[in-house]
Motif scaffolding. Structure first.
Motif, PDB file in Angstrom:
ATOM      1  N   THR A  73       0.832  -1.213   0.000  1.00 49.92           N
ATOM      2  CA  THR A  73       0.000   0.000   0.000  1.00 49.92           C
ATOM      3  C   THR A  73       0.860   1.255   0.000  1.00 49.92           C
ATOM      4  O   THR A  73       0.499   2.258  -0.624  1.00 49.92           O
ATOM      5  CB  THR A  73      -0.945   0.022   1.220  1.00 49.92           C
ATOM      6  OG1 THR A  73      -0.186  -0.008   2.428  1.00 49.92           O
ATOM      7  CG2 THR A  73      -1.887  -1.172   1.204  1.00 49.92           C
ATOM      8  N   GLY A  74       2.006   1.205   0.685  1.00 47.62           N
ATOM      9  CA  GLY A  74       2.921   2.340   0.657  1.00 47.62           C
ATOM     10  C   GLY A  74       3.459   2.586  -0.739  1.00 47.62           C
ATOM     11  O   GLY A  74       3.581   3.731  -1.190  1.00 47.62           O
ATOM     12  N   GLY A  75       3.773   1.504  -1.455  1.00 52.18           N
ATOM     13  CA  GLY A  75       4.247   1.631  -2.825  1.00 52.18           C
ATOM     14  C   GLY A  75       3.177   2.192  -3.750  1.00 52.18           C
ATOM     15  O   GLY A  75       3.464   3.003  -4.645  1.00 52.18           O
ATOM     16  N   LEU A  76       1.934   1.780  -3.543  1.00 52.21           N
ATOM     17  CA  LEU A  76       0.830   2.318  -4.338  1.00 52.21           C
ATOM     18  C   LEU A  76       0.692   3.822  -4.097  1.00 52.21           C
ATOM     19  O   LEU A  76       0.379   4.587  -5.010  1.00 52.21           O
ATOM     20  CB  LEU A  76      -0.478   1.608  -3.973  1.00 52.21           C
ATOM     21  CG  LEU A  76      -0.527   0.092  -4.218  1.00 52.21           C
ATOM     22  CD1 LEU A  76      -1.840  -0.475  -3.711  1.00 52.21           C
ATOM     23  CD2 LEU A  76      -0.332  -0.233  -5.690  1.00 52.21           C
ATOM     24  N   GLY A  77       0.944   4.238  -2.849  1.00 51.43           N
ATOM     25  CA  GLY A  77       0.855   5.654  -2.512  1.00 51.43           C
ATOM     26  C   GLY A  77       1.881   6.501  -3.234  1.00 51.43           C
ATOM     27  O   GLY A  77       1.655   7.710  -3.448  1.00 51.43           O
ATOM     28  N   ILE A  78       3.026   5.910  -3.604  1.00 58.72           N
ATOM     29  CA  ILE A  78       4.047   6.652  -4.344  1.00 58.72           C
ATOM     30  C   ILE A  78       3.478   7.165  -5.667  1.00 58.72           C
ATOM     31  O   ILE A  78       3.634   8.336  -6.021  1.00 58.72           O
ATOM     32  CB  ILE A  78       5.286   5.763  -4.602  1.00 58.72           C
ATOM     33  CG1 ILE A  78       5.986   5.431  -3.282  1.00 58.72           C
ATOM     34  CG2 ILE A  78       6.256   6.462  -5.553  1.00 58.72           C
ATOM     35  CD1 ILE A  78       7.071   4.377  -3.426  1.00 58.72           C
ATOM     36  N   CYS A  79       2.802   6.288  -6.393  1.00 55.43           N
ATOM     37  CA  CYS A  79       2.209   6.682  -7.677  1.00 55.43           C
ATOM     38  C   CYS A  79       1.135   7.743  -7.477  1.00 55.43           C
ATOM     39  O   CYS A  79       1.044   8.707  -8.246  1.00 55.43           O
ATOM     40  CB  CYS A  79       1.603   5.452  -8.365  1.00 55.43           C
ATOM     41  SG  CYS A  79       2.811   4.203  -8.859  1.00 55.43           S
ATOM     42  N   THR A 240       1.847  -2.228  -9.554  1.00 57.86           N
ATOM     43  CA  THR A 240       2.468  -3.410  -8.943  1.00 57.86           C
ATOM     44  C   THR A 240       3.988  -3.312  -8.975  1.00 57.86           C
ATOM     45  O   THR A 240       4.665  -3.675  -8.008  1.00 57.86           O
ATOM     46  CB  THR A 240       2.014  -4.690  -9.670  1.00 57.86           C
ATOM     47  OG1 THR A 240       0.585  -4.775  -9.634  1.00 57.86           O
ATOM     48  CG2 THR A 240       2.595  -5.929  -8.996  1.00 57.86           C
ATOM     49  N   LEU A 241       4.525  -2.804 -10.088  1.00 56.37           N
ATOM     50  CA  LEU A 241       5.977  -2.665 -10.197  1.00 56.37           C
ATOM     51  C   LEU A 241       6.533  -1.640  -9.210  1.00 56.37           C
ATOM     52  O   LEU A 241       7.703  -1.742  -8.801  1.00 56.37           O
ATOM     53  CB  LEU A 241       6.361  -2.267 -11.633  1.00 56.37           C
ATOM     54  CG  LEU A 241       6.194  -3.361 -12.691  1.00 56.37           C
ATOM     55  CD1 LEU A 241       6.490  -2.818 -14.087  1.00 56.37           C
ATOM     56  CD2 LEU A 241       7.102  -4.548 -12.382  1.00 56.37           C
ATOM     57  N   LYS A 242       5.706  -0.660  -8.830  1.00 58.75           N
ATOM     58  CA  LYS A 242       6.130   0.308  -7.811  1.00 58.75           C
ATOM     59  C   LYS A 242       5.940  -0.262  -6.415  1.00 58.75           C
ATOM     60  O   LYS A 242       6.789  -0.101  -5.530  1.00 58.75           O
ATOM     61  CB  LYS A 242       5.338   1.613  -7.948  1.00 58.75           C
ATOM     62  CG  LYS A 242       5.643   2.410  -9.194  1.00 58.75           C
ATOM     63  CD  LYS A 242       7.059   2.965  -9.179  1.00 58.75           C
ATOM     64  CE  LYS A 242       7.294   3.852 -10.405  1.00 58.75           C
ATOM     65  NZ  LYS A 242       8.690   4.321 -10.491  1.00 58.75           N
ATOM     66  N   GLY A 243       4.800  -0.902  -6.198  1.00 61.94           N
ATOM     67  CA  GLY A 243       4.460  -1.366  -4.862  1.00 61.94           C
ATOM     68  C   GLY A 243       5.129  -2.656  -4.445  1.00 61.94           C
ATOM     69  O   GLY A 243       5.482  -2.837  -3.274  1.00 61.94           O
TER      70      GLY A 243
END
Length: 445
Positions: A73-79, A240-243
């Motif tokens: 979820t933290g990675g999804l927040g980056i985008c 997904t690639l970010k998160g």
């Protein structure tokens, strides 16, 4: 919430913005950690040291499983923060909708697989037999609420990604208070044992998630349209690639914690209880620096989306200064009054004495841990999640090597030295990585 739902961090004084954003997150995280501390007090004093050891025995496995979901979820927040920084709300809404589908899928898979194999996992970790029943009872209840935990964390991540740290603060305060009250009710008058403590945690997560979702629903820019909910493979793949690297980093780091837990388990139940108390204290004391990192994740993400390289440099520099100022009094407390701190959870004076050296060693090294949070979140905020994932691998490697080398000679103190060696190694790696990234002009839009 209305006008205060979002906060643009691409303009204005960097330090002021960081502190204003950081303080509500810190207050919320401290409430959450104080709940965890109070939960340990209720379990330790209300049920006993063995029950506290059983609950503490689940911490590394919990971080392995739940940490994966929280990292995702933290990675999804980056985008989402980058889309917000660039002002592209249409893209943001689509990313939000696809993130919900990803969270739902991950939650279901984690719950089913984890419940099926948790006994084998705790057996592999050499869990003492007198702890096994309560360990499985507690952790099985926590796992049943995994999907709720994931959505709660995503809701708070979404709000922070668009610059709102106040609603997550209130949500965590509500959750923490409800958690403690339910703990006291379930453990003392109702005598529900560790199951009651776990159930209180899950129900508190439900309250927090509902509160965040209520306020998200009041902001039109954040509500996906009907067409946005149609699965879009390109967006799902990018998210997904970010998160995924952030999620894997959390889980890989947790493996290192599981290795340390295995060595502690082999020392006996008394050391397991001491280690559980120490990790609770450290979780509380590392929150301020960790929160600076979370604030920087949003700050860097938004400024990366806006293409403002110099503001990122300034934010990272001031984040380092903040962690130093914050950690000075905390390190002194761990050095000067470690046994006083752990006496709130433990009963046996001999077990309390084991915590002295562990907290002293880790207290000295709170500073590199804080810098680790700063540079890790700085890299992730720029969208570079692969090397931070590798830093997790380095942490595991250092923990494994150092704990094998040191515990035969230093016992419990060797476990502490293995922990801090992982912090220092990952900090140096990420600091160098950040310097490389921030010098690349093609790393910015």
């Amino acid at each position: 919430m209305g006008k205060n739902t979002t906060n643009d961090m691409t303009q204005g004084n960097c330090m002021r913005l960081l502190v204003q954003f950081f303080l509500p997150i810190l207050a919320g995280n401290l409430f959450q950690q104080l709940y965890s501390f109070a939960d340990s007090m209720v379990v330790g004093k209300g049920i006993g040291d063995t029950a506290l050891a059983a609950v503490g025995n689940t911490s590394s496995v919990h971080f392995l499983i739940i940490g994966f979901a929280i990292g995702l979820t933290g990675g999804l927040g980056i985008c989402i923060s980058q889309s917000f920084g660039s002002g592209n709300y249409e893209k943001l809404r689509k990313e939000l909708a696809m993130s919900v589908w990803i969270c739902l899928a991950i939650g279901i898979v984690i719950t089913v697989v984890s419940l099926a194999f948790m006994r084998q996992l705790f057996t592999f970790l050499h869990t003492p037999e007198d702890l096994m029943t309560e360990t499985l009872q507690y952790f099985g209840t926590i796992l049943a609420g995994t999907t709720i935990t994931i959505f709660n964390n995503f809701a708070m991540t979404l709000l922070r990604s668009v610059g709102n740290s106040r609603v997550p603060l209130v949500a965590m305060i509500i959750s923490a208070i409800a958690n403690v009250l339910m703990d006291l009710l379930f453990v003392f008058p109702l005598h529900m044992g560790v199951f009651g403590a776990a159930l209180a945690t899950v129900l508190a997560q439900v309250l927090s998630a509902l509160y965040c979702c209520y306020y998200i629903g009041r902001e039109k820019n954040l509500i996906p349209k009907k067409t946005d909910w149609k699965p879009q493979s390109v967006i799902i793949k990018r998210l997904t690639l970010k998160g995924l690297p952030v999620a894997v980093m959390n889980s890989v780091t947790a493996v290192g914690g599981m290795v340390l837990q295995t060595f502690v388990n082999n020392m006996g139940t008394s050391y397991v209880a001491a280690y559980a108390a120490c990790t609770k204290i450290l979780s509380l004391f590392e929150q301020p620096a960790n929160t600076v990192g979370l604030a920087l994740l949003t700050f860097v993400g938004q400024n990366y989306g806006a293409g403002k390289k110099e503001r990122i440099r300034t934010g990272i520099r001031e984040g380092v200064i903040l962690t130093i100022l914050i950690n000075i009094p905390l390190a002194l407390m761990l050095l000067c009054i470690p046994e006083f701190l752990t006496s709130f959870m433990l009963n046996d004076t001999s077990i309390i004495s084991y915590t002295r050296d562990f907290l002293a060693v880790t207290g000295i090294c709170l500073f590199p841990l804080g810098w680790l949070f700063v540079f890790r979140n700085g890299c992730q905020g720029m969208g570079h999640t692969f090397v931070p994932m590798l830093s997790g691998v380095l942490e595991v490697s250092l923990r494994v090597v150092m704990v094998k080398l040191l515990t035969p000679y230093l016992a419990f103190r060797g476990v502490a030295l293995a922990e801090v060696s992982a912090w220092i190694g990952a900090w140096i790696m990420l600091m160098i990585t950040y310097w490389i990234y921030q010098e690349r002009t093609d790393s910015f839009r």
